[in-house]
Design a protein around this motif. Structure first.
Motif, PDB file in Angstrom:
ATOM      1  N   LYS A 116       0.863  -1.181   0.000  1.00 17.01           N
ATOM      2  CA  LYS A 116       0.000   0.000   0.000  1.00 17.01           C
ATOM      3  C   LYS A 116       0.901   1.233   0.000  1.00 17.01           C
ATOM      4  O   LYS A 116       1.699   1.423   0.912  1.00 17.01           O
ATOM      5  N   VAL A 117       0.766   2.044  -1.061  1.00 18.72           N
ATOM      6  CA  VAL A 117       1.519   3.287  -1.183  1.00 18.72           C
ATOM      7  C   VAL A 117       0.516   4.428  -1.157  1.00 18.72           C
ATOM      8  O   VAL A 117      -0.424   4.453  -1.939  1.00 18.72           O
ATOM      9  N   SER A 119       3.891   7.183   1.964  1.00 19.55           N
ATOM     10  CA  SER A 119       3.891   6.154   2.990  1.00 19.55           C
ATOM     11  C   SER A 119       3.857   4.813   2.264  1.00 19.55           C
ATOM     12  O   SER A 119       3.004   4.605   1.399  1.00 19.55           O
ATOM     13  N   ILE A 120       4.799   3.943   2.588  1.00 20.26           N
ATOM     14  CA  ILE A 120       4.890   2.648   1.913  1.00 20.26           C
ATOM     15  C   ILE A 120       4.774   1.543   2.952  1.00 20.26           C
ATOM     16  O   ILE A 120       5.587   1.453   3.874  1.00 20.26           O
ATOM     17  N   ARG A 121       3.747   0.727   2.788  1.00 15.63           N
ATOM     18  CA  ARG A 121       3.529  -0.412   3.686  1.00 15.63           C
ATOM     19  C   ARG A 121       3.584  -1.692   2.869  1.00 15.63           C
ATOM     20  O   ARG A 121       2.952  -1.793   1.829  1.00 15.63           O
ATOM     21  N   ILE A 122       4.357  -2.653   3.373  1.00 13.56           N
ATOM     22  CA  ILE A 122       4.460  -3.962   2.732  1.00 13.56           C
ATOM     23  C   ILE A 122       4.029  -4.987   3.765  1.00 13.56           C
ATOM     24  O   ILE A 122       4.616  -5.078   4.846  1.00 13.56           O
ATOM     25  N   THR A 131       9.561   2.621  -7.585  1.00 15.18           N
ATOM     26  CA  THR A 131       8.968   2.585  -8.916  1.00 15.18           C
ATOM     27  C   THR A 131       7.959   1.457  -8.942  1.00 15.18           C
ATOM     28  O   THR A 131       8.257   0.349  -8.486  1.00 15.18           O
ATOM     29  N   ILE A 132       6.788   1.736  -9.474  1.00 15.48           N
ATOM     30  CA  ILE A 132       5.758   0.706  -9.634  1.00 15.48           C
ATOM     31  C   ILE A 132       5.526   0.511 -11.125  1.00 15.48           C
ATOM     32  O   ILE A 132       5.334   1.474 -11.858  1.00 15.48           O
ATOM     33  N   HIS A 133       5.572  -0.733 -11.555  1.00 17.67           N
ATOM     34  CA  HIS A 133       5.320  -1.067 -12.961  1.00 17.67           C
ATOM     35  C   HIS A 133       4.307  -2.202 -12.990  1.00 17.67           C
ATOM     36  O   HIS A 133       4.439  -3.174 -12.264  1.00 17.67           O
ATOM     37  N   ASP A 164      -0.862   7.169  -5.592  1.00 16.17           N
ATOM     38  CA  ASP A 164      -1.194   6.123  -4.623  1.00 16.17           C
ATOM     39  C   ASP A 164      -1.327   4.776  -5.308  1.00 16.17           C
ATOM     40  O   ASP A 164      -1.691   4.682  -6.471  1.00 16.17           O
ATOM     41  N   PHE A 165      -1.020   3.729  -4.559  1.00 14.83           N
ATOM     42  CA  PHE A 165      -1.142   2.360  -5.055  1.00 14.83           C
ATOM     43  C   PHE A 165      -1.550   1.494  -3.891  1.00 14.83           C
ATOM     44  O   PHE A 165      -1.006   1.597  -2.795  1.00 14.83           O
ATOM     45  N   ASP A 166      -2.518   0.635  -4.093  1.00 19.53           N
ATOM     46  CA  ASP A 166      -2.949  -0.310  -3.075  1.00 19.53           C
ATOM     47  C   ASP A 166      -3.265  -1.607  -3.786  1.00 19.53           C
ATOM     48  O   ASP A 166      -4.240  -1.690  -4.528  1.00 19.53           O
TER      49      ASP A 166
END
Length: 134
Positions: A15-16, A24-27, A40-42, A63-65
């Motif tokens: 979750k970015v 905020s980056i959660r893994i 980087t998100i691809h 944002d990315f989730d």
């Protein structure tokens, strides 16, 4: 950027949340924001996303989730590539090309400067001996 040489990563929950200046980056629920300065998100349609984390200055993205394969990026070290490039140079051809450079002057270290300029030109893939460099 070189990606670490690790086996294919398992897909993890990522979750970015970005606000334009910070992210905020959660893994898998753990916040890694303090140790990550770039990412980087691809993603290709129909496939899991790939997230590359960087420990160097970076920029935030939208944002990315979702789920992604996570890899750690390391700064590219030019040494091995430079060594390979230099080992392929013919000393005689380099000397001839450097001496024929139209930008070679007669000042201090002129020949060394011409050698370095010629190597830079060749490293860029420019093998035209008649082209002036600057």
């Amino acid at each position: 950027m070189e990606i670490t040489d690790t086996p294919p990563a398992e897909i993890q929950q990522v979750k970015v949340t970005a606000d334009g200046s910070r992210a905020s980056i959660r893994i898998d629920g753990t916040d890694y924001s303090r140790v990550i300065s770039g990412y980087t998100i691809h993603q290709q349609a129909g496939h899991a996303a790939d997230l590359v984390l960087q420990f160097a200055q970076g920029r935030s993205s939208p944002d990315f989730d979702g789920h992604a394969r996570v890899a750690i990026g390391v700064p590219h070290e030019p040494g091995p590539a430079a060594a390979t490039f230099l080992s392929a140079i013919d000393a005689g051809l380099l000397e001839k090309a450097a001496l024929a450079r139209p930008d070679m002057d007669s000042g201090p270290h002129a020949f060394t400067k011409a050698i370095l300029a010629q190597l830079q030109q060749w490293a860029r893939g420019d093998f035209d001996q008649d082209q002036e460099t600057g």
